[in-house]
Write a protein that holds these residues in place. Sequence first.
Motif, PDB file in Angstrom:
ATOM      1  N   CYS A  16      54.201 -56.979  11.796  1.00  0.00           N
ATOM      2  CA  CYS A  16      55.373 -56.120  12.011  1.00  0.00           C
ATOM      3  C   CYS A  16      56.420 -56.318  10.917  1.00  0.00           C
ATOM      4  O   CYS A  16      57.014 -55.341  10.440  1.00  0.00           O
ATOM      5  CB  CYS A  16      55.969 -56.387  13.389  1.00  0.00           C
ATOM      6  N   ALA A  17      56.633 -57.540  10.498  1.00  0.00           N
ATOM      7  CA  ALA A  17      57.606 -57.815   9.431  1.00  0.00           C
ATOM      8  C   ALA A  17      57.167 -57.169   8.123  1.00  0.00           C
ATOM      9  O   ALA A  17      57.990 -56.569   7.412  1.00  0.00           O
ATOM     10  CB  ALA A  17      57.792 -59.316   9.255  1.00  0.00           C
ATOM     11  N   ASP A  18      55.890 -57.254   7.807  1.00  0.00           N
ATOM     12  CA  ASP A  18      55.396 -56.654   6.565  1.00  0.00           C
ATOM     13  C   ASP A  18      55.459 -55.123   6.633  1.00  0.00           C
ATOM     14  O   ASP A  18      55.781 -54.472   5.653  1.00  0.00           O
ATOM     15  CB  ASP A  18      53.973 -57.118   6.264  1.00  0.00           C
ATOM     16  N   PHE A  19      55.165 -54.557   7.798  1.00  0.00           N
ATOM     17  CA  PHE A  19      55.256 -53.102   7.946  1.00  0.00           C
ATOM     18  C   PHE A  19      56.709 -52.660   7.841  1.00  0.00           C
ATOM     19  O   PHE A  19      57.021 -51.699   7.134  1.00  0.00           O
ATOM     20  CB  PHE A  19      54.634 -52.655   9.279  1.00  0.00           C
ATOM     21  N   ALA A  20      57.610 -53.368   8.506  1.00  0.00           N
ATOM     22  CA  ALA A  20      59.035 -53.032   8.457  1.00  0.00           C
ATOM     23  C   ALA A  20      59.583 -53.125   7.036  1.00  0.00           C
ATOM     24  O   ALA A  20      60.451 -52.341   6.643  1.00  0.00           O
ATOM     25  CB  ALA A  20      59.833 -53.941   9.386  1.00  0.00           C
ATOM     26  N   ALA A  21      59.065 -54.072   6.258  1.00  0.00           N
ATOM     27  CA  ALA A  21      59.501 -54.252   4.869  1.00  0.00           C
ATOM     28  C   ALA A  21      58.801 -53.283   3.920  1.00  0.00           C
ATOM     29  O   ALA A  21      59.029 -53.329   2.711  1.00  0.00           O
ATOM     30  CB  ALA A  21      59.248 -55.691   4.429  1.00  0.00           C
ATOM     31  N   GLN A  22      57.942 -52.406   4.473  1.00  0.00           N
ATOM     32  CA  GLN A  22      57.198 -51.412   3.700  1.00  0.00           C
ATOM     33  C   GLN A  22      56.404 -52.063   2.565  1.00  0.00           C
ATOM     34  O   GLN A  22      56.402 -51.592   1.432  1.00  0.00           O
ATOM     35  CB  GLN A  22      58.130 -50.304   3.211  1.00  0.00           C
ATOM     36  N   LYS A  23      55.725 -53.151   2.949  1.00  0.00           N
ATOM     37  CA  LYS A  23      54.891 -53.862   1.978  1.00  0.00           C
ATOM     38  C   LYS A  23      53.716 -52.989   1.552  1.00  0.00           C
ATOM     39  O   LYS A  23      53.326 -52.057   2.235  1.00  0.00           O
ATOM     40  CB  LYS A  23      54.367 -55.169   2.587  1.00  0.00           C
ATOM     41  N   SER A  79      62.933 -52.470  13.833  1.00  0.00           N
ATOM     42  CA  SER A  79      63.015 -53.738  14.559  1.00  0.00           C
ATOM     43  C   SER A  79      61.998 -53.725  15.694  1.00  0.00           C
ATOM     44  O   SER A  79      61.530 -52.660  16.115  1.00  0.00           O
ATOM     45  CB  SER A  79      64.424 -53.958  15.107  1.00  0.00           C
ATOM     46  N   PHE A  80      61.678 -54.909  16.185  1.00  0.00           N
ATOM     47  CA  PHE A  80      60.673 -55.059  17.225  1.00  0.00           C
ATOM     48  C   PHE A  80      61.204 -55.964  18.332  1.00  0.00           C
ATOM     49  O   PHE A  80      61.961 -56.901  18.067  1.00  0.00           O
ATOM     50  CB  PHE A  80      59.387 -55.662  16.641  1.00  0.00           C
ATOM     51  N   SER A  81      60.777 -55.670  19.568  1.00  0.00           N
ATOM     52  CA  SER A  81      61.202 -56.462  20.720  1.00  0.00           C
ATOM     53  C   SER A  81      60.194 -56.275  21.856  1.00  0.00           C
ATOM     54  O   SER A  81      59.265 -55.476  21.740  1.00  0.00           O
ATOM     55  CB  SER A  81      62.597 -56.028  21.180  1.00  0.00           C
ATOM     56  N   GLU A  82      60.419 -56.982  22.924  1.00  0.00           N
ATOM     57  CA  GLU A  82      59.623 -56.854  24.149  1.00  0.00           C
ATOM     58  C   GLU A  82      58.127 -57.095  23.906  1.00  0.00           C
ATOM     59  O   GLU A  82      57.284 -56.253  24.167  1.00  0.00           O
ATOM     60  CB  GLU A  82      59.873 -55.503  24.818  1.00  0.00           C
ATOM     61  N   VAL A  94      53.943 -54.382  21.692  1.00  0.00           N
ATOM     62  CA  VAL A  94      55.307 -54.604  21.239  1.00  0.00           C
ATOM     63  C   VAL A  94      56.016 -53.265  21.070  1.00  0.00           C
ATOM     64  O   VAL A  94      55.424 -52.278  20.642  1.00  0.00           O
ATOM     65  CB  VAL A  94      55.344 -55.421  19.921  1.00  0.00           C
ATOM     66  N   LYS A  95      57.288 -53.249  21.442  1.00  0.00           N
ATOM     67  CA  LYS A  95      58.121 -52.059  21.274  1.00  0.00           C
ATOM     68  C   LYS A  95      58.824 -52.149  19.926  1.00  0.00           C
ATOM     69  O   LYS A  95      59.341 -53.207  19.552  1.00  0.00           O
ATOM     70  CB  LYS A  95      59.158 -51.967  22.388  1.00  0.00           C
ATOM     71  N   GLY A  96      58.835 -51.035  19.209  1.00  0.00           N
ATOM     72  CA  GLY A  96      59.539 -50.968  17.936  1.00  0.00           C
ATOM     73  C   GLY A  96      60.548 -49.832  17.932  1.00  0.00           C
ATOM     74  O   GLY A  96      60.430 -48.883  18.718  1.00  0.00           O
ATOM     75  N   GLU A  97      61.512 -49.947  17.073  1.00  0.00           N
ATOM     76  CA  GLU A  97      62.511 -48.898  16.880  1.00  0.00           C
ATOM     77  C   GLU A  97      62.777 -48.770  15.390  1.00  0.00           C
ATOM     78  O   GLU A  97      62.751 -49.764  14.668  1.00  0.00           O
ATOM     79  CB  GLU A  97      63.798 -49.229  17.619  1.00  0.00           C
ATOM     80  N   ALA A  98      63.027 -47.534  14.946  1.00  0.00           N
ATOM     81  CA  ALA A  98      63.322 -47.298  13.531  1.00  0.00           C
ATOM     82  C   ALA A  98      63.919 -45.914  13.369  1.00  0.00           C
ATOM     83  O   ALA A  98      63.802 -45.053  14.243  1.00  0.00           O
ATOM     84  CB  ALA A  98      62.053 -47.402  12.693  1.00  0.00           C
ATOM     85  N   LYS A  99      64.523 -45.713  12.232  1.00  0.00           N
ATOM     86  CA  LYS A  99      64.908 -44.370  11.812  1.00  0.00           C
ATOM     87  C   LYS A  99      63.806 -43.900  10.872  1.00  0.00           C
ATOM     88  O   LYS A  99      63.576 -44.498   9.818  1.00  0.00           O
ATOM     89  CB  LYS A  99      66.247 -44.375  11.088  1.00  0.00           C
ATOM     90  N   SER A 100      63.095 -42.842  11.274  1.00  0.00           N
ATOM     91  CA  SER A 100      61.989 -42.311  10.484  1.00  0.00           C
ATOM     92  C   SER A 100      62.445 -41.056   9.751  1.00  0.00           C
ATOM     93  O   SER A 100      63.252 -40.291  10.269  1.00  0.00           O
ATOM     94  CB  SER A 100      60.804 -41.969  11.394  1.00  0.00           C
ATOM     95  N   THR A 101      61.889 -40.832   8.560  1.00  0.00           N
ATOM     96  CA  THR A 101      62.208 -39.650   7.762  1.00  0.00           C
ATOM     97  C   THR A 101      60.919 -39.047   7.245  1.00  0.00           C
ATOM     98  O   THR A 101      60.084 -39.752   6.670  1.00  0.00           O
ATOM     99  CB  THR A 101      63.119 -40.006   6.572  1.00  0.00           C
ATOM    100  N   GLU A 111      63.658 -43.313  16.444  1.00  0.00           N
ATOM    101  CA  GLU A 111      62.387 -43.330  17.156  1.00  0.00           C
ATOM    102  C   GLU A 111      62.145 -44.669  17.839  1.00  0.00           C
ATOM    103  O   GLU A 111      62.459 -45.715  17.293  1.00  0.00           O
ATOM    104  CB  GLU A 111      61.264 -43.055  16.149  1.00  0.00           C
ATOM    105  N   THR A 112      61.580 -44.591  19.029  1.00  0.00           N
ATOM    106  CA  THR A 112      61.051 -45.760  19.722  1.00  0.00           C
ATOM    107  C   THR A 112      59.547 -45.571  19.789  1.00  0.00           C
ATOM    108  O   THR A 112      59.063 -44.474  20.070  1.00  0.00           O
ATOM    109  CB  THR A 112      61.641 -45.876  21.139  1.00  0.00           C
ATOM    110  N   PHE A 113      58.812 -46.634  19.491  1.00  0.00           N
ATOM    111  CA  PHE A 113      57.353 -46.548  19.465  1.00  0.00           C
ATOM    112  C   PHE A 113      56.771 -47.833  20.031  1.00  0.00           C
ATOM    113  O   PHE A 113      57.480 -48.824  20.222  1.00  0.00           O
ATOM    114  CB  PHE A 113      56.836 -46.285  18.044  1.00  0.00           C
ATOM    115  N   VAL A 114      55.478 -47.803  20.318  1.00  0.00           N
ATOM    116  CA  VAL A 114      54.784 -48.975  20.851  1.00  0.00           C
ATOM    117  C   VAL A 114      53.506 -49.204  20.050  1.00  0.00           C
ATOM    118  O   VAL A 114      52.772 -48.258  19.761  1.00  0.00           O
ATOM    119  CB  VAL A 114      54.425 -48.774  22.343  1.00  0.00           C
TER     120      VAL A 114
END
Length: 155
Positions: A16-23, A79-82, A94-101, A111-114
């Motif tokens: 999740c950290a690598d995806f969030a960082a757009q690795k 970000s990720f939680s739960e 895991v639940k994630g949230e982000a601003k998608s474009t 957006e909220t996603f799982v």
Amino acid sequence: MPTTRTKLLNATKALCADFAAQKDVDVLLSHFSTTHQLTALEHGLSSLAPFLGRRFVGHDGIKEYFETISKHLTYTDMSFSEWVIDAEARKVSVKGEAKSTWLSTQESWEETFVYVLDFDEEEKVTDYQVWADTGAAYLARKGKLSQLDEEMDKH
């Protein structure tokens, strides 16, 4: 020695950290099994977006999935939680949230996603499933999301 539950949580957090960082896609692929059949599936109608509703299979399929996502979307503030971990089934949700474009239209949505991830014995992902806001993705792809937002603001 960490428990299986802790290992699965750490493996999920690393992906999740690598995806969030757009690795780079190769970094993302390093989180996937090399000993099991792989699948990625983002649930939804395939007519709504090119990465929805089709099963991406194998190492090449996972690579194609992530390349397709990055070709069409960008995101910020992810970000990720739960975290829900089933050590016996080797599965993490895991639940994630982000601003998608959507890149071609530059239309964005919150957006909220799982994610639901299955793991092999080495804490590498074998099955990657996503449930997200397919309606917003489709409207953004068509350049109609901001129009709908404006109409909703009037009511």
